[in-house]
Design an enzyme around this catalytic site. Structure first.
Site, PDB file in Angstrom:
ATOM      1  N   ARG A 113       0.864  -1.174   0.000  1.00  0.00           N
ATOM      2  CA  ARG A 113       0.000   0.000   0.000  1.00  0.00           C
ATOM      3  C   ARG A 113       0.907   1.233   0.000  1.00  0.00           C
ATOM      4  O   ARG A 113       2.027   1.184   0.505  1.00  0.00           O
ATOM      5  CB  ARG A 113      -0.899   0.011   1.233  1.00  0.00           C
ATOM      6  CG  ARG A 113      -1.835  -1.190   1.338  1.00  0.00           C
ATOM      7  CD  ARG A 113      -2.623  -1.169   2.637  1.00  0.00           C
ATOM      8  NE  ARG A 113      -3.548  -2.301   2.728  1.00  0.00           N
ATOM      9  CZ  ARG A 113      -3.260  -3.479   3.280  1.00  0.00           C
ATOM     10  NH1 ARG A 113      -2.058  -3.670   3.820  1.00  0.00           N
ATOM     11  NH2 ARG A 113      -4.154  -4.459   3.309  1.00  0.00           N
TER      12      ARG A 113
ATOM     13  N   HIS B  82      -2.066   3.445  -5.842  1.00  0.00           N
ATOM     14  CA  HIS B  82      -2.729   2.211  -5.409  1.00  0.00           C
ATOM     15  C   HIS B  82      -3.002   1.274  -6.579  1.00  0.00           C
ATOM     16  O   HIS B  82      -3.055   0.053  -6.401  1.00  0.00           O
ATOM     17  CB  HIS B  82      -4.033   2.539  -4.688  1.00  0.00           C
ATOM     18  CG  HIS B  82      -4.494   1.450  -3.771  1.00  0.00           C
ATOM     19  ND1 HIS B  82      -3.759   1.036  -2.677  1.00  0.00           N
ATOM     20  CD2 HIS B  82      -5.604   0.664  -3.792  1.00  0.00           C
ATOM     21  CE1 HIS B  82      -4.405   0.054  -2.061  1.00  0.00           C
ATOM     22  NE2 HIS B  82      -5.519  -0.187  -2.722  1.00  0.00           N
TER      23      HIS B  82
ATOM     24  N   ARG C 244      -0.449  -1.416  -6.887  1.00  0.00           N
ATOM     25  CA  ARG C 244      -0.661  -2.557  -5.984  1.00  0.00           C
ATOM     26  C   ARG C 244      -1.660  -3.532  -6.619  1.00  0.00           C
ATOM     27  O   ARG C 244      -1.444  -4.748  -6.608  1.00  0.00           O
ATOM     28  CB  ARG C 244      -1.173  -2.056  -4.630  1.00  0.00           C
ATOM     29  CG  ARG C 244      -1.643  -3.150  -3.668  1.00  0.00           C
ATOM     30  CD  ARG C 244      -2.007  -2.522  -2.324  1.00  0.00           C
ATOM     31  NE  ARG C 244      -2.918  -3.330  -1.526  1.00  0.00           N
ATOM     32  CZ  ARG C 244      -2.536  -4.298  -0.692  1.00  0.00           C
ATOM     33  NH1 ARG C 244      -1.254  -4.604  -0.572  1.00  0.00           N
ATOM     34  NH2 ARG C 244      -3.438  -4.958   0.015  1.00  0.00           N
TER      35      ARG C 244
ATOM     36  N   TYR D 149      -9.573 -10.305  -7.173  1.00  0.00           N
ATOM     37  CA  TYR D 149      -8.605 -10.182  -8.266  1.00  0.00           C
ATOM     38  C   TYR D 149      -8.790 -11.276  -9.308  1.00  0.00           C
ATOM     39  O   TYR D 149      -8.410 -11.103 -10.459  1.00  0.00           O
ATOM     40  CB  TYR D 149      -7.172 -10.212  -7.716  1.00  0.00           C
ATOM     41  CG  TYR D 149      -6.820  -8.956  -6.968  1.00  0.00           C
ATOM     42  CD1 TYR D 149      -6.427  -7.808  -7.647  1.00  0.00           C
ATOM     43  CD2 TYR D 149      -6.908  -8.898  -5.579  1.00  0.00           C
ATOM     44  CE1 TYR D 149      -6.121  -6.644  -6.966  1.00  0.00           C
ATOM     45  CE2 TYR D 149      -6.606  -7.740  -4.886  1.00  0.00           C
ATOM     46  CZ  TYR D 149      -6.217  -6.616  -5.585  1.00  0.00           C
ATOM     47  OH  TYR D 149      -5.927  -5.461  -4.909  1.00  0.00           O
TER      48      TYR D 149
END
Length: 305
Positions: free
Chosen positions: A159, A250, A253, A285
Site C-alpha cells: 500500500r 494504489h 498494488r 482479483y
C-alpha cells in the site's frame, strides 16, 4: 463549533487510533471528518451546542436522519458506510474511557456497498510508467525517488502508506521486507533486487541525513513524503502519456496482484503478499483476471460470430 470537552475527547480518540490501533493518518483524517459531520448534524438536529450528554443519549431517529441526510447529499454507499463505521468507532472508544454503556448505534447496519472490482493497469501501461516516471521531479534525487517508490510498490504490492513508511532498517535484511500493515497484521515480502538497488541509489544522493528509524522517502523540504504529493507526480505522467484515468499509486498494488495471478500465482500466496485478512478480498482479483482473459479471447479468438 464544538464544546471544548468534546474536542478533547476527539483528540484522545485520534491518538488512540494511531498509537493503539495502528490506523494510518489517512484513515484517521477521514474518520475525524465523518465524526465532525455527525456532530454538526447533531447540533442542527438539537438546535443547540452538542454536549457529551447529547452524544450519550443520541437515539435511533437522529442517527437514521443523519444517514438519510448523507444519502440526500449524494454520498456514495461506501462513504456512508465509512461514516457510520467512524461514528461507531468513536462510541466504542467512549465505552472504553467513559461511563457510556452499550449504545443503540451498534444495532444499525451499514448500507450495502456496490462491490467494485480492483482496477489494474495493463503490463504495457506499467512499463511505460516505470520508464518515464523519472521525467517528473526537476531535481535528480526527486526523479530517482519517484522511480524507486513506484518500482517498490509494483514489485512488492505494498500500500502507498506502507511504502512511505519504509526506513533504513528495512534495508538491512538482504532477502525480505517485514511489513506491519492494516490491523497490525505482519507480513513478509521478498526484496526484488531492482527495487532495493533503486532505493540504494536514491539514498546515495538524498540531500537529507536520516536516522535508521526515519521513513526514507522525503518531500522537497525534507519532511516525510505524503501520498497526495506522489499521486500528483503520477497525474502529470498520466496526462502526458495518455495513461488510464484510474492510474494512481494504489493501482500499481492492484496491478501487482492481477499480473501475478495472470502469470500463475496461487490465491493463498497472493493473500499473504497483499496482507489481506480474508481470502474473499483476494478473490476479487480473480474476477479482474477473468475479465482480462475474456477481453483477450474476444479480441484474438479466430472464430467469431
Amino acid at each position: 463549533m464544538l464544546d471544548t470537552s468534546i474536542q478533547a475527547l476527539i483528540n484522545k480518540w485520534q491518538k488512540y487510533l494511531v498509537l493503539q490501533r495502528n490506523y494510518s493518518n489517512h484513515t484517521v483524517i477521514s474518520y475525524n471528518n465523518d465524526l465532525k459531520h455527525f456532530l454538526e448534524f447533531m447540533n442542527y438536529y438539537n438546535s443547540e451546542l452538542v454536549t457529551i450528554n447529547h452524544i450519550k443519549t443520541a437515539d435511533i431517529r437522529l442517527i437514521r436522519s443523519w444517514l438519510a441526510k448523507r444519502n440526500c447529499d449524494n454520498f456514495t454507499a461506501s462513504s456512508i458506510s465509512r461514516g457510520l463505521s467512524a461514528v461507531k468507532n468513536f462510541y466504542r472508544f467512549l465505552e472504553k474511557t467513559t461511563q457510556l454503556n452499550s449504545h443503540i448505534i451498534f444495532s444499525i447496519k451499514s448500507p450495502k456497498k456496490t462491490k467494485l472490482l480492483p482496477k489494474a493497469l495493463s503490463e504495457d501501461d506499467v512499463v511505460i510508467s516505470l520508464e518515464h516516471i523519472e521525467e517528473y521531479g526537476n531535481v535528480k534525487w526527486i526523479e530517482l525517488r519517484n522511480k524507486a517508490l513506484l518500482v517498490l510498490i509494483y514489485a512488492s504490492g505494498l500500500r502507498i502508506s506502507e511504502a512511505l513508511s519504509i526506513t533504513k532498517l528495512h534495508l538491512q535484511n538482504l532477502e525480505f521486507i517485514r511489513i506491519i500493515g492494516k490491523g497490525s497484521k505482519e507480513r513478509i515480502i521478498p526484496w526484488l533486487p531492482i527495487a532495493k538497488n533503486l532505493i540504494t541509489q536514491y539514498l546515495e544522493i538524498l540531500p537529507y541525513k536520516l536516522g535508521d528509524n526515519e521513513p526514507i522517502f522525503r518531500g522537497k523540504q525534507g519532511k516525510k513524503l505524503q501520498p497526495p504529493v506522489f499521486n500528483r507526480e503520477l497525474i502529470k505522467l498520466k496526462h502526458f502519456y495518455g495513461l488510464p484515468q484510474h492510474l494512481t499509486a494504489h493501482s500499481f498494488r492492484h496491478s501487482f496482484a492481477s499480473h501475478l495471478l495472470e502469470h500463475g500465482a496461487d490465491l493463498r500466496s497472493l493473500q499473504e503478499l497483499l496482507g489481506h485478512k480474508s481470502l474473499s478480498t483476494t478473490q476479487s482479483y480473480t474476477k479482474t483476471s477473468i475479465k482480462h482473459l475474456e477481453a483477450v479471447y474476444t479480441t484474438a479468438y479466430p472464430i467469431k460470430k
